[in-house]
Design a protein around this motif. Structure first.
Motif, short mmCIF file in Angstrom:
data_model
loop_
_atom_site.label_atom_id
_atom_site.label_comp_id
_atom_site.label_asym_id
_atom_site.label_seq_id
_atom_site.Cartn_x
_atom_site.Cartn_y
_atom_site.Cartn_z
N GLU A 238 0.78 -1.23 0.00
CA GLU A 238 0.00 0.00 0.00
C GLU A 238 0.81 1.29 0.00
O GLU A 238 0.25 2.38 -0.11
N THR A 239 2.14 1.20 0.17
CA THR A 239 2.96 2.41 0.21
C THR A 239 4.23 2.21 -0.64
O THR A 239 4.50 1.12 -1.14
N ASP A 240 5.00 3.28 -0.76
CA ASP A 240 6.31 3.19 -1.41
C ASP A 240 7.42 3.41 -0.38
O ASP A 240 8.55 3.77 -0.72
N GLU A 241 7.11 3.16 0.89
CA GLU A 241 8.06 3.40 1.99
C GLU A 241 8.96 2.19 2.24
O GLU A 241 8.64 1.07 1.86
N LYS A 242 10.06 2.45 2.94
CA LYS A 242 10.99 1.40 3.37
C LYS A 242 11.04 1.37 4.90
O LYS A 242 10.57 2.29 5.56
N ARG A 296 23.71 2.75 -0.01
CA ARG A 296 22.92 1.98 -0.98
C ARG A 296 21.45 1.94 -0.55
O ARG A 296 20.54 2.12 -1.36
N PHE A 297 21.23 1.73 0.74
CA PHE A 297 19.86 1.66 1.24
C PHE A 297 19.15 3.00 1.06
O PHE A 297 17.98 3.06 0.67
N ASN A 298 19.84 4.08 1.35
CA ASN A 298 19.23 5.40 1.27
C ASN A 298 18.95 5.85 -0.17
O ASN A 298 18.04 6.64 -0.41
N ARG A 299 19.74 5.35 -1.11
CA ARG A 299 19.65 5.84 -2.48
C ARG A 299 18.80 4.96 -3.40
O ARG A 299 18.26 5.45 -4.39
N THR A 300 18.72 3.67 -3.11
CA THR A 300 18.01 2.77 -4.01
C THR A 300 16.52 2.73 -3.70
O THR A 300 16.09 3.10 -2.60
N ASN A 301 15.74 2.24 -4.66
CA ASN A 301 14.31 2.10 -4.44
C ASN A 301 14.02 0.82 -3.67
O ASN A 301 14.93 0.06 -3.33
N SER A 305 16.19 -2.62 -1.97
CA SER A 305 16.33 -2.78 -0.51
C SER A 305 15.08 -2.24 0.16
O SER A 305 14.99 -1.05 0.44
N PHE A 306 14.14 -3.12 0.42
CA PHE A 306 12.90 -2.74 1.09
C PHE A 306 13.10 -2.57 2.59
O PHE A 306 12.52 -1.69 3.22
N ALA A 307 13.95 -3.43 3.17
CA ALA A 307 14.16 -3.42 4.63
C ALA A 307 15.64 -3.39 4.96
O ALA A 307 16.48 -3.82 4.16
N PHE A 308 15.95 -2.86 6.15
CA PHE A 308 17.31 -2.86 6.67
C PHE A 308 17.28 -3.56 8.02
O PHE A 308 16.65 -3.07 8.97
N LEU A 309 17.93 -4.72 8.12
CA LEU A 309 18.02 -5.46 9.38
C LEU A 309 19.23 -4.95 10.15
O LEU A 309 20.35 -4.96 9.64
N GLY A 318 25.18 6.20 15.21
CA GLY A 318 25.94 6.82 14.13
C GLY A 318 25.39 6.63 12.74
O GLY A 318 25.78 7.38 11.83
N LEU A 319 24.52 5.66 12.51
CA LEU A 319 24.01 5.42 11.17
C LEU A 319 22.89 6.41 10.83
O LEU A 319 22.09 6.77 11.69
N ASN A 320 22.84 6.80 9.58
CA ASN A 320 21.81 7.69 9.09
C ASN A 320 21.00 6.93 8.04
O ASN A 320 21.40 6.84 6.88
N LEU A 321 19.86 6.37 8.46
CA LEU A 321 19.06 5.52 7.58
C LEU A 321 17.79 6.24 7.15
O LEU A 321 16.68 5.76 7.33
N ILE A 322 17.97 7.41 6.56
CA ILE A 322 16.83 8.24 6.19
C ILE A 322 16.10 7.70 4.95
O ILE A 322 15.05 8.24 4.57
N GLY A 323 16.62 6.64 4.35
CA GLY A 323 15.91 6.00 3.26
C GLY A 323 14.64 5.33 3.74
O GLY A 323 13.73 5.06 2.95
N ALA A 324 14.56 5.06 5.03
CA ALA A 324 13.36 4.48 5.64
C ALA A 324 12.61 5.54 6.42
O ALA A 324 13.22 6.46 6.98
N SER A 325 11.32 5.42 6.46
CA SER A 325 10.50 6.33 7.26
C SER A 325 9.80 5.60 8.40
O SER A 325 9.10 6.21 9.20
N ARG A 326 10.02 4.28 8.47
CA ARG A 326 9.44 3.49 9.56
C ARG A 326 10.52 2.60 10.17
O ARG A 326 11.39 2.09 9.45
N LEU A 327 10.44 2.45 11.51
CA LEU A 327 11.41 1.61 12.21
C LEU A 327 10.69 0.81 13.27
O LEU A 327 9.85 1.34 14.01
N ILE A 328 11.02 -0.49 13.34
CA ILE A 328 10.43 -1.37 14.35
C ILE A 328 11.51 -1.90 15.27
O ILE A 328 12.49 -2.50 14.82
N LEU A 329 11.36 -1.64 16.57
CA LEU A 329 12.20 -2.28 17.59
C LEU A 329 11.53 -3.61 17.93
O LEU A 329 10.51 -3.63 18.62
#
Length: 528
Positions: A238-242, A296-301, A305-309, A318-329
């Motif tokens: 339903e979205t184009d988010e990562k 790669r994660f931030n720049r690709t569609n 790379s849909f998810a980052f484990l 220190g990581l900047n994972l702005i390619g994703a807009s959702r995060l699950i702990l």
């Protein structure tokens, strides 16, 4: 000179010969122990000026705070023994729900005195100063997931095992207690994670054999995994988010990786020792190239790379994972700063979307107990670093924190039960009420005797008393609300869809409870 802590220890003898005017220690909370070798090496340099930069100056207790204060301003609080007697002990005592009036007054006075003293050389800056450069503050959801029948049976079986009975009796070693807690934490993630010990014939798990046989077909899933599976499918469709998925355990990351592979979802993985680029890739690269995979994660569609484990301990800072807009702990650490750092990976400079943070907990089990402990630790940090008015007390007593090895099966949210909140789970903003009582005023008249109601306070849940951080959340019981009510309270179409998914056996939502915070800032770290 720019130098790492480990390298500094190796060359400290040479540095003693140099006239160093000032040392600035980034991530200064690493110096929190008086026996820390890096701290000792820096002290040995006799540098007249020392500066500590830290986003998490108090991770566990006031003892850590003392070490850093004494490091930059030696002797200002005298010895640790004096600090503990004059400040730490009365402050901690005053923060308990059962504290008497005179204890609260003394603790408040000492807290104000300590805050005033240290404010002379502490400069506090929060992430709020970046607000004009960032999207709206992240929305935080604490998602309480119902355990499966297999989890319930195995969890109850573990609590009856000889190893945990010894823990409860107080006759076991701290190491064995930690091992028992870890087993229960892993069971919250997925029952298959404790299968190794059971299959190896560990005597502590022999009573689990018939349970494992009975639930063999469902041993590879859990309440959290079921919710996550539905969530990921909806998000992809339903979205184009990562999304970023965070865990403390590499074994849990393996399970999440298997789930992503099964659903045909591409991902990257960083767990400290290796960085993996998976589906459709098969490369295995050392962690020294982690920035390459972050980029790669931030720049690709999403197809690449849909998810980052992510491992929270090795990659949470220190990581900047702005390619994703959702995060699950997916699981919770004892130290709130570890989770806060991990949560802040997506809400950073350069983020263009609204950010959503989800904390997954298994209802009534070890996950929830650790979350309760986190609340008290965060409150301790708030009271000294930000002088927050509502952080004068803990939400949970020490006796409640010792309740680790109790399974609260018949509850929608044990945390909410402990609060004694009267909101009925309908999403109304909790109102903090100061409970008026004449009992404390009677202490002197009773010649030292304590009213019976106060004596039993330790075993009774507080009633809407000192709710602290949870005052900022909406409390939602999904099964008591209709679809339109949920949509009005929860401004997240994906989560709303998951909450409409019911358990085939009970007919109830797989999410038993929800805390929602619409003004969440994942971390106050202005340094990292």
């Amino acid at each position: 000179m720019i130098i790492g802590y480990e390298k500094l220890r190796l060359v400290q003898d040479d540095l003693k010969k140099a006239n160093i005017d000032i040392i600035i220690c980034d991530e200064g909370h690493r110096l929190k122990s008086a026996n820390n070798k890096s701290a000792q090496a820096i002290r040995a340099l006799n540098t007249p000026r020392r500066v500590i930069l830290s986003g998490t100056p108090i991770q566990n207790d006031l003892g850590e705070f003392f070490v850093m204060v004494d490091f930059v301003n030696p002797g200002i609080c005298e010895s640790y023994a004096t600090f503990k007697k004059e400040f730490e002990n009365p402050i901690i005592k005053s923060r308990q729900p059962e504290a008497r009036k005179k204890d609260k007054e003394k603790g408040k006075a000492r807290s104000e005195q300590l805050a005033s003293l240290t404010s002379l050389f502490i400069l506090r800056r929060t992430a709020d100063i970046l607000s004009k450069y960032l999207p709206p503050k992240a929305v935080e959801y604490v998602v309480f997931c119902k355990p499966t029948k297999a989890q319930i049976a195995l969890y109850s079986g573990l609590l009856e095992s000889s190893s945990i009975r010894q823990c409860i009796s107080g006759t076991d070693s701290p190491t064995h207690v930690l091992q028992a807690i870890t087993s229960l934490k892993k069971l919250c993630n997925c029952p298959s994670l404790i299968m190794t010990k059971a299959s190896e014939g560990d005597s502590s798990y022999t009573n689990l054999a018939p349970i494992i046989d009975k639930y063999s077909s469902s041993i590879t899933t859990s309440g959290k995994l079921a919710v996550l599976d539905h969530f990921l499918q909806r998000l992809k469709k339903e979205t184009d988010e990562k999304i970023v998925l965070v865990s403390n355990y590499t074994q849990t990351l393996d399970i999440l990786q298997d789930l992503l592979n099964m659903r045909g979802m591409s991902f990257l993985r960083l767990d400290g020792s290796t960085a993996k680029l998976a589906f459709p890739y098969k490369a295995l690269i050392t962690s020294t190239k982690r920035q390459e995979y972050v980029d790669r994660f931030n720049r690709t569609n999403r197809e690449g790379s849909f998810a980052f484990l992510l491992s929270s301990k090795s990659g949470g800072v220190g990581l900047n994972l702005i390619g994703a807009s959702r995060l699950i702990l997916f699981d919770t650490d004892w130290n709130p700063s570890v989770d806060l750092q991990a949560m802040a990976r997506v809400h950073r400079d350069g983020q263009k979307r609204q950010v959503y943070i989800y904390r997954f907990l298994t209802t009534g089990m070890m996950d929830e107990k650790i979350y309760q402990r986190q609340i008290t630790k965060q409150g301790l940090s708030d009271s000294f670093m930000d002088a927050k008015a509502n952080s004068s007390g803990n939400s949970f007593s020490l006796s409640e924190l010792r309740d680790l090895f109790t399974f609260h099966e018949n509850t929608s949210c044990h945390t909410h039960d402990l609060l004694g909140c009267t909101c009925l789970g309908k999403g109304e903003k909790p109102i903090k009420e100061e409970l008026q009582s004449d009992e404390n005023d009677l202490e002197d008249e009773l010649l030292g005797f304590i009213p019976a109601s106060q004596a039993i306070a330790e075993i009774m849940p507080p009633r809407n008393n000192q709710m602290n951080a949870l005052n900022d959340y909406l409390h939602i019981l999904p099964q008591e609300l209709n679809e339109s009510e949920l949509e009005e309270l929860v401004e997240d179409d994906i989560l709303n869809s998951v909450m409409r998914d019911t358990d085939s056996d009970s007919g109830h939502c797989k999410i038993s409870y929800l805390f929602v915070k619409y003004s969440a800032t994942p971390t106050e770290d202005s340094v990292d």
